[in-house]
Write an enzyme that holds these catalytic residues in place. Structure first.
Site, PDB file in Angstrom:
ATOM      1  N   ARG A 269     106.719  27.846 -14.801  1.00  0.00           N
ATOM      2  CA  ARG A 269     107.321  26.639 -14.279  1.00  0.00           C
ATOM      3  C   ARG A 269     107.269  25.564 -13.465  1.00  0.00           C
ATOM      4  O   ARG A 269     106.694  26.162 -12.497  1.00  0.00           O
ATOM      5  CB  ARG A 269     108.346  27.001 -14.106  1.00  0.00           C
ATOM      6  CG  ARG A 269     109.828  26.457 -13.000  1.00  0.00           C
ATOM      7  CD  ARG A 269     110.814  27.003 -12.680  1.00  0.00           C
ATOM      8  NE  ARG A 269     111.970  26.151 -11.724  1.00  0.00           N
ATOM      9  CZ  ARG A 269     111.926  25.954 -10.597  1.00  0.00           C
ATOM     10  NH1 ARG A 269     111.717  26.687  -9.695  1.00  0.00           N
ATOM     11  NH2 ARG A 269     113.201  25.152 -10.538  1.00  0.00           N
TER      12      ARG A 269
ATOM     13  N   ARG B 195     123.156  15.232  -2.648  1.00  0.00           N
ATOM     14  CA  ARG B 195     123.124  15.316  -1.179  1.00  0.00           C
ATOM     15  C   ARG B 195     122.777  14.298  -0.269  1.00  0.00           C
ATOM     16  O   ARG B 195     123.228  13.046  -0.429  1.00  0.00           O
ATOM     17  CB  ARG B 195     121.534  14.948  -1.868  1.00  0.00           C
ATOM     18  CG  ARG B 195     120.682  15.991  -2.207  1.00  0.00           C
ATOM     19  CD  ARG B 195     118.879  15.656  -2.265  1.00  0.00           C
ATOM     20  NE  ARG B 195     118.226  16.939  -3.055  1.00  0.00           N
ATOM     21  CZ  ARG B 195     118.118  18.031  -3.578  1.00  0.00           C
ATOM     22  NH1 ARG B 195     118.391  18.695  -2.079  1.00  0.00           N
ATOM     23  NH2 ARG B 195     118.136  17.980  -4.620  1.00  0.00           N
TER      24      ARG B 195
ATOM     25  N   LYS C  82     120.620  25.020 -17.762  1.00  0.00           N
ATOM     26  CA  LYS C  82     120.837  25.685 -16.588  1.00  0.00           C
ATOM     27  C   LYS C  82     122.112  25.678 -16.232  1.00  0.00           C
ATOM     28  O   LYS C  82     123.479  24.516 -16.150  1.00  0.00           O
ATOM     29  CB  LYS C  82     119.793  25.359 -15.463  1.00  0.00           C
ATOM     30  CG  LYS C  82     118.423  25.087 -15.527  1.00  0.00           C
ATOM     31  CD  LYS C  82     117.641  24.250 -14.740  1.00  0.00           C
ATOM     32  CE  LYS C  82     117.247  24.622 -13.283  1.00  0.00           C
ATOM     33  NZ  LYS C  82     117.089  23.898 -12.155  1.00  0.00           N
TER      34      LYS C  82
ATOM     35  N   THR D 280     117.125  32.716  -9.648  1.00  0.00           N
ATOM     36  CA  THR D 280     117.192  32.504  -8.201  1.00  0.00           C
ATOM     37  C   THR D 280     116.895  33.646  -7.233  1.00  0.00           C
ATOM     38  O   THR D 280     118.399  34.419  -7.398  1.00  0.00           O
ATOM     39  CB  THR D 280     118.831  31.803  -8.114  1.00  0.00           C
ATOM     40  OG1 THR D 280     119.175  30.831  -9.317  1.00  0.00           O
ATOM     41  CG2 THR D 280     118.750  30.941  -6.645  1.00  0.00           C
TER      42      THR D 280
END
Length: 485
Positions: free
Chosen positions: A42, A83, A232, A290
């Site tokens: 990845r 963010r 995802k 994760t």
């Protein structure tokens, strides 16, 4: 010919996705990781430049070739940056009960009173009473009021908040598009080195995946390449749309980080099982990701809880388990892969085979899919040593891999791009073999190939599927049970 997997002490069907980063970018380290069992590399496009990713992709291809392997490369897009901005001192300590302002118009560095936002739409996405979770839920803010570009909040759960930490809204509801201008540029970069898969961050609907596929196909056209698309699942809004998203994708990733923040930690295990089950039902592959081996970022052995987490994902039927910071920046990238491979192999030994129950009530309208299922059923009940699929597109091995039979599936293909794509399918061992000859010659070549690699010996029974004429995509129409000479 080259194999997709070199021989390992323990046979393992579950695949391992590892993230490439500073800890794993040395050729010697990468070679040891591949030998330990990595199947997919990845590349995380949240970090690094286009030049970095192109160089790392080259490194993966060259190292895999030296190791006699073919790995898939996954380009993982960053998605929208939801963010906070930066602070004058790099961080602040927020106390419970304090007021704190998230200001979309603020240009100066943040302080104890407030901070700017990378995500300028936040004031339009929230209302008083909403709960915002920052830094993966370690900081909890309650929206008190929205005034123009300012989201005025009260700190409910305090702590240290540092630069550029992520923001989630409890229950979902942020309107940020799944694909940003940066993602579109990154897709072009990924297609320049023909990434096998593109992982799309934060899709909420099938339309997000359809748009990503169009962008990928356009960017890849000059290379005559078509990457697979991975959704995802990390937004609350994606859950009710899961089946449509699956239909628009080649596979999904159970991205438990952001998903847990939005739906709550306690809801994730059941959602993980649901996603894996639906992916298998829809003939799609699934990656569980994760914090799977998070403690191994700094420790040479995993916790017992992490061992159970990986094993349970395997028992649920996941195609692959994924490592992120563990291999990108951790101290023990090779050891982490080794541990994960051993856990997967051990868990698979405890799996129940329920093939007869799987087929109960099933009907097949396609000849090639019927042949694939027939090969599974026959091989299982005859006790075949292996199942062999001569394949151009990889569809037949994918269908076979949706069911547990504990018989290795060897997928022989003349196309290296198909070989790489199949590297992520559970229990499939992709091999490269020329199929430009007639059927009988191809079948004889396949048996010689299996015997040379010690997969079957004299007298062993194996099942083989192929199509006539040879090399026609979607043309699998023959099943043969063979006894090796």
């Amino acid at each position: 010919m080259s194999t997709a997997e070199s021989p390992t002490p323990r046979r393992r069907g579950t695949k391992i996705v590892a993230t490439l980063g500073p800890a794993s970018s040395e050729p010697a380290v990468l070679e040891r990781m591949i030998a330990a069992g990595v199947n997919v590399m990845r590349l995380n496009f949240s970090h690094g430049t286009a030049k970095d990713h192109i160089e790392r992709a080259r490194l993966v291809r060259e190292t895999a070739q030296r190791a006699g392997r073919e790995l898939a490369i996954m380009a993982d897009l960053q998605g929208p940056k939801i963010r906070v901005g930066k602070f004058a001192d790099g961080m602040v300590l927020l106390e419970p009960g304090a007021s704190f302002v998230l200001d979309a118009a603020r240009t100066e560095l943040g302080d104890l009173q407030g901070v700017g936002l990378d995500y300028k739409e936040l004031p339009r996405d929230v209302k008083p009473g909403d709960t915002l979770l920052l830094n993966d839920g370690l900081i909890v803010l309650e929206v008190a009021a929205v005034r123009g570009d300012q989201v005025r909040t009260t700190v409910r759960l305090g702590g240290v908040l540092s630069n550029n930490k992520g923001i989630n809204k409890q229950g979902g509801g942020l309107t940020a598009p799944a694909l940003t201008a940066k993602d579109m540029e990154d897709i072009r970069t990924a297609m320049s080195f023909q990434a096998d898969y593109v992982a799309v961050s934060f899709p909420k609907t099938a339309t997000d995946m359809e748009m990503a596929r169009q962008l990928c196909n356009v960017a890849a056209a000059e290379y005559r390449h078509k990457p697979g698309l991975i959704a995802k699942i990390e937004r609350a809004e994606a859950i009710p749309n899961l089946e449509k998203i699956l239909e628009a994708s080649d596979g999904i990733m159970v991205a438990r980080g952001d998903l847990a923040v939005e739906v709550g930690n306690a809801a994730v295990p059941a959602l993980q099982k649901k996603m894996i089950r639906l992916a298998l039902q829809h003939d799609k592959f699934v990656i569980t990701a994760t914090q799977m081996m998070e403690s191994m970022i700094t420790n040479p052995v995993p916790t017992r809880a992490e061992v159970s987490d990986v094993a349970n994902a395997v028992l649920d039927g996941t195609d692959a388990v994924m490592l992120s910071a563990e291999t990108a920046s951790g101290k023990f990238p090779v050891e982490t892969v080794t541990e994960m491979a051993n856990i997967c192999a051990e868990a698979e030994m405890a799996e129940d085979v329920k093939l007869d129950a799987d087929f109960s009530g099933m009907t097949f309208s396609r000849i090639d899919q019927s042949i694939a299922m027939g090969a599974l059923f026959t091989a299982y009940h005859l006790g075949c040593k292996a199942i062999v699929a001569l394949t151009d597109s990889g569809s037949t091995p994918l269908w076979m891999s949706r069911h547990r039979v504990h018989i290795p599936i060897y997928a022989l293909t003349p196309r290296v791009v198909t070989q790489r794509k199949m590297a992520i399918y559970r229990n499939v061992r992709p091999l490269l073999m020329d199929q430009s000859v007639d059927r009988d010659q191809a079948l004889a070549d396949a048996e010689r190939h299996l015997k040379r690699r010690g997969i079957v010996g004299s007298g062993d029974i194996y099942a083989i599927t192929c199509g006539e004429p040879m090399g026609a995509p979607g043309g699998t129409n023959m099943l043969k049970i063979c006894r090796a000479e």
